[in-house]
Enzyme design. Structure first.
Site, PDB file in Angstrom:
ATOM      1  N   LYS A  76       0.849  -1.189   0.000  1.00  0.00           N
ATOM      2  CA  LYS A  76       0.000   0.000   0.000  1.00  0.00           C
ATOM      3  C   LYS A  76       0.891   1.248   0.000  1.00  0.00           C
ATOM      4  O   LYS A  76       1.806   1.363   0.816  1.00  0.00           O
ATOM      5  CB  LYS A  76      -0.913  -0.002   1.229  1.00  0.00           C
ATOM      6  CG  LYS A  76      -1.985   1.078   1.205  1.00  0.00           C
ATOM      7  CD  LYS A  76      -3.018   0.867   2.304  1.00  0.00           C
ATOM      8  CE  LYS A  76      -4.093   1.931   2.246  1.00  0.00           C
ATOM      9  NZ  LYS A  76      -5.155   1.712   3.250  1.00  0.00           N
ATOM     10  N   GLU A 117     -19.301  -3.012  10.558  1.00  0.00           N
ATOM     11  CA  GLU A 117     -20.104  -2.173  11.433  1.00  0.00           C
ATOM     12  C   GLU A 117     -21.209  -2.947  12.134  1.00  0.00           C
ATOM     13  O   GLU A 117     -21.547  -2.666  13.293  1.00  0.00           O
ATOM     14  CB  GLU A 117     -20.713  -1.017  10.625  1.00  0.00           C
ATOM     15  CG  GLU A 117     -19.707  -0.024  10.069  1.00  0.00           C
ATOM     16  CD  GLU A 117     -19.095  -0.465   8.745  1.00  0.00           C
ATOM     17  OE1 GLU A 117     -18.219   0.259   8.232  1.00  0.00           O
ATOM     18  OE2 GLU A 117     -19.491  -1.538   8.215  1.00  0.00           O
ATOM     19  N   ARG A 163     -25.098   0.774   7.772  1.00  0.00           N
ATOM     20  CA  ARG A 163     -24.859  -0.648   7.613  1.00  0.00           C
ATOM     21  C   ARG A 163     -25.194  -1.434   8.882  1.00  0.00           C
ATOM     22  O   ARG A 163     -25.222  -2.659   8.858  1.00  0.00           O
ATOM     23  CB  ARG A 163     -23.397  -0.878   7.227  1.00  0.00           C
ATOM     24  CG  ARG A 163     -23.005  -0.163   5.938  1.00  0.00           C
ATOM     25  CD  ARG A 163     -21.501  -0.193   5.707  1.00  0.00           C
ATOM     26  NE  ARG A 163     -21.018  -1.511   5.427  1.00  0.00           N
ATOM     27  CZ  ARG A 163     -20.923  -2.045   4.209  1.00  0.00           C
ATOM     28  NH1 ARG A 163     -21.329  -1.364   3.163  1.00  0.00           N
ATOM     29  NH2 ARG A 163     -20.447  -3.256   4.038  1.00  0.00           N
TER      30      ARG A 163
END
Length: 498
Positions: free
Chosen positions: A260, A345, A373
């Site tokens: 990343k 979540e 969510r």
């Protein structure tokens, strides 16, 4: 990489996720024709290279602005983007739907229809552990056609990855098996008999692929043939592998390992800070992020730690957003009472409900757009049980550059229907502090405070903020003989004052 870094340094945006998928995106576009084939992103913030390869370089100088390039896939911008998507976990399920739809319409790639549509999901930033992604994998394994999931495994979520699956990937990457796999994967093509057609070779590929994966590959349990992990920055090998697996008529995973922030020392060395940075300047070896005033997030971080310092029954969590929500400070100061659950979540809401059931005082810090969510859990496991779970909703309201997929405009509407829910909105730092204190002692049900992605206003910072009371407003400008009463909720109060 250069144009992405140059633009994000001027306007802000998602940097590290996009730098990490440059070779992977080039290889996918080299092998597939995504004007015809299907490409679905999970998560959407790794789409910048894809957009540049599909004719949108002229839109880049207005990244995340009107008439410019959206920061997430956007079908209104280009037919190469299939869904407007900014929430994690959805690509595999929507890809399964498109794969089944193409089958029913006779448009799927097969031995009888070699010009049919291929389906590819590009999954990154640890969203593979999202509950919806796992549901999608469970169904993907039942497909009887070509279906490719490309896992961009960069060892990161938005921050550091969390959970047992992340630990499994860490062990896999670190093992001696992985080091030999990289070379094995490069030689898979050589293992195929010369001139053999790929279609109908699922069994042969299965035998070859066993040499390129550990024997107990996690995805195999879902019925997906697995190749990798392979080097996600080795462009020639990626192209060779994708050419080989392109037409395999069964669902499979290509597990790639990437870095990343690849390409710049500062983003590779601190991928969390440069995940979605504000504008910045590179001065030699030093990178300076442009700063503004004190943010609501910073104010919340300090206030949350102060509450936890005073009350050892207070616990806190976030779902993959420790830096974005400010919970990172509580994680550092109270590691035994603070958790990052990863991109889940719904689980986080239920975990907090379980902790409330034991008599603790749970606070869940989450972006307003992502609390959507977990609405079912807020209803079923929190409100119906009359449990006091406390929601701290960052990025409430409109969020600017991230656009519609991240706007936090639903929280008031969806939470106000819940029995005994107490909803607050902070207009500045003193009111945010007061709201957290109210929530700490509110035990009748769910409570929530919303605040924007903005700096705190200093207008009333020197005035004492009275304790919050249900149904009672705070007087800011009072006349002896008023003609009108104006009620404000949160920062809109400051607009009303103006």
């Amino acid at each position: 990489r250069f144009v992405i870094c140059e633009q994000v340094s001027r306007s802000g945006g998602h940097l590290a996720p996009n730098l990490g998928v440059v070779e992977l995106t080039i290889a996918l576009h080299y092998v597939f024709d995504f004007g015809h084939d299907r490409l679905l992103f999970d998560v959407g913030h790794q789409c910048y290279p894809h957009k540049l390869l599909t004719g949108r370089l002229p839109l880049l100088d207005k990244l995340r602005q009107r008439d410019g390039m959206a920061g997430f896939p956007e079908p209104r911008e280009s037919p190469y983007d299939l869904f407007s998507v900014g929430h994690a976990g959805t690509a595999i399920s929507t890809a399964v739907g498109m794969a089944r739809g193409d089958l029913l319409k006779g448009e799927a790639c097969s031995a009888d229809n070699p010009d049919g549509r291929h389906v590819v999901s590009l999954v990154g930033d640890a969203s593979i552990v999202n509950g919806v992604a796992l549901e999608g994998l469970n169904n993907a394994g039942t497909l009887d056609r070509q279906f490719l999931v490309v896992l961009n495994d960069n060892g990161m979520s938005i921050a550091n990855p969390q959970g047992a699956v992340a630990g499994y990937f860490d062990r896999l990457r670190a093992s001696s098996t992985y080091r030999s796999m990289k070379e094995t994967a490069k030689n898979v093509m050589a293992s195929l008999p010369g001139g053999a057609t790929l279609r109908g070779m699922s069994h042969r590929l299965s035998e070859i692929a066993k040499d390129a994966v550990c024997e107990d590959a996690w995805f195999e349990k879902f019925g997906l043939l697995t190749v990798g992990p392979v080097d996600g920055h080795d462009l020639p090998s990626l192209i060779d592998l994708l050419m080989m697996v392109k037409d395999i008529d069964r669902p499979m995973v290509l597990h790639t390992h990437t870095i990343k922030g690849k390409g710049f020392d500062f983003s590779e060395g601190d991928a969390t800070t440069f995940h979605s940075p504000k504008p910045f300047e590179v001065n030699g070896c030093r990178v300076e992020l442009k700063s503004s005033g004190r943010s609501f997030t910073a104010a919340f971080a300090d206030a949350m730690c102060e509450v936890m310092e005073r009350d050892d029954t207070v616990v806190a969590c976030t779902a993959a957003m420790p830096d974005g929500t400010g919970i990172k400070k509580a994680l550092d100061h109270f590691p035994d009472r603070t958790w990052d659950t990863g991109i889940c979540e719904s689980h986080a809401m239920d975990m907090m409900a379980g902790m409330a059931k034991t008599g603790l005082k749970p606070f869940f810090a989450v972006y307003s757009t992502f609390v959507q969510r977990a609405f079912d859990q807020a209803f079923q496991e929190v409100s119906l049980q009359q449990l006091p779970v406390r929601l701290c909703l960052d990025r409430a309201g409109l969020v600017g550059g991230d656009g519609a997929v991240h706007h936090g405009f639903c929280d008031v509407s969806i939470l106000r229907v819940l029995p005994d829910a107490a909803l607050m909105a902070a207009m500045d730092e003193p009111s945010l502090v007061a709201s957290l204190e109210f929530m700490r002692t509110y035990d009748q049900g769910l409570s929530a405070v919303r605040y924007p992605r903005d700096d705190v206003d200093q207008r009333f910072v020197d005035q004492p903020c009275p304790a919050f009371e249900i149904g009672r407003a705070r007087g800011l400008r009072v006349h002896d003989s008023p003609d009108v009463a104006i009620l404000g909720f949160g920062v809109m109060t400051l607009t009303a004052m103006d």
